[in-house]
Design a protein around this motif. Structure first.
Motif, PDB file in Angstrom:
ATOM      1  N   GLU A 114      76.093 102.816  65.813  1.00 43.65           N
ATOM      2  CA  GLU A 114      76.060 101.439  65.197  1.00 43.65           C
ATOM      3  C   GLU A 114      76.361 101.006  63.813  1.00 43.65           C
ATOM      4  N   ASN A 115      75.992 102.296  63.053  1.00 41.33           N
ATOM      5  CA  ASN A 115      76.022 102.257  61.576  1.00 41.33           C
ATOM      6  C   ASN A 115      77.162 102.839  61.196  1.00 41.33           C
ATOM      7  N   ASP A 116      78.111 102.109  60.391  1.00 42.92           N
ATOM      8  CA  ASP A 116      79.475 102.530  59.995  1.00 42.92           C
ATOM      9  C   ASP A 116      79.462 103.892  59.307  1.00 42.92           C
ATOM     10  N   GLU A 117      78.699 104.009  58.451  1.00 40.34           N
ATOM     11  CA  GLU A 117      78.657 105.370  57.472  1.00 40.34           C
ATOM     12  C   GLU A 117      78.310 106.404  58.459  1.00 40.34           C
ATOM     13  N   LEU A 118      77.319 106.384  59.380  1.00 40.40           N
ATOM     14  CA  LEU A 118      76.806 107.509  60.134  1.00 40.40           C
ATOM     15  C   LEU A 118      78.093 107.694  61.117  1.00 40.40           C
TER      16      LEU A 118
END
Length: 291
Positions: free
Chosen positions: A44-48
């Motif tokens: 869900e997290n773009d950076e991850l």
């Protein structure tokens, strides 16, 4: 100037040490098949997500055959909320009526799958997105009338997956199955396990948002480092598991029974956990192995 040069050489040397530690692992892993189930906050997290995608691309460049199976529970919940469709779970599985099934297809196939394909293809022409209905890859039947269109996988046809791999791409699989009467919502943990079985995978990795399996979910020091196949079955039959961990551990036990050598639960929110697990002596997460 000399002090800075020395510091730069020492930093470079430490990087070389890391590469040398990884070398035997790279040699051992080349040509092997890994099935990675991707879900949770790590997706869900773009950076991850960018970090995970970069790790997967690196694994591909090192000669590992990657099959990526994804869920999308949080995105599905958001879509259902927007449509004012109730969200209900039973035994860790989403109760899926016809309206929910339509939303699941829209989110998994039309949104999540294509976002992952796009992210992987930013590194080159590397990924092809499919659903379990494509090529009848995931043939399904209903589990229980009370669950609606939740399917059990009665057969995996790996032909399309193999074709994609042989053509040099990473297959990215949305877990929508096909049955005689239409589409089915397949639990992504279960789907990944069944795909690993059908592919004769060397390793099955569950990349999620927890560090692994805990003896006590409220005690962060109770992380279980490893379990044998026999110990996994004992745990499954103990009644101590709850919620979404039930289908995950059941799929792990079945994958081990079918001959998959290793299964790992990893925390995808930890930077480069995939590379740490595969290419270092320490590893991370909880590993499940044959007896």
């Amino acid at each position: 100037m000399k002090q800075r040069d020395r510091q730069q050489r020492e930093a470079a040397a430490s990087k070389v040490d890391v590469l040398m530690e990884a070398l035997p692992w790279i040699n051992n892993m080349r040509g092997k098949t890994f099935v990675i189930k991707y879900g949770g906050a790590a997706m869900e997290n773009d950076e991850l997500c960018r970090q995970v995608v970069a790790d997967i691309e690196l694994l591909k460049l090192m000669g590992i055959r990657i099959v990526l199976v994804h869920g999308g529970g949080k995105a599905i919940n958001a879509q259902l909320k927007a449509l004012n469709i109730p969200v209900t779970f039973k035994g860790g599985l989403r109760v899926t009526d016809d309206a929910t099934m339509d939303a699941v297809q829209q989110v998994l196939v039309g949104q999540v799958n294509q976002r992952l394909v796009w992210a992987l293809n930013e590194y080159g022409h590397n990924a092809v997105g499919i659903s379990g209905a494509d090529g009848k890859t995931l043939k399904a039947a209903p589990i229980d009338p009370e669950l609606g269109r939740v399917g059990r996988i009665r057969e995996v046809d790996p032909s399309l997956i193999e074709t994609i791999l042989e053509d040099g791409y990473i297959p990215v699989i949305a877990t929508v199955g096909c049955g005689a009467d239409g589409f089915y919502n397949i639990n992504a943990d279960v789907a990944a396990g069944k795909v690993a079985e059908a592919m004769g995978a060397d390793k099955l990795i569950y990349l999620t948002d927890v560090d692994g399996l805990y003896g006590d979910i409220n005690d962060e020091d109770s992380l279980i480092q490893s379990l044998s196949r026999a110990e996994t079955h004992v745990l499954l039959e103990s009644g101590e598991l709850g919620g979404g961990m039930i289908p995950k551990i059941r799929s792990i036990a079945e994958a081990l029974d079918a001959g998959v050598s290793e299964v790992v639960i990893l925390n995808g929110t930890f930077p480069h956990s995939l590379l740490l697990e595969i290419f270092t002596d320490a590893g991370c997460g909880t590993m499940f192995t044959q007896d």
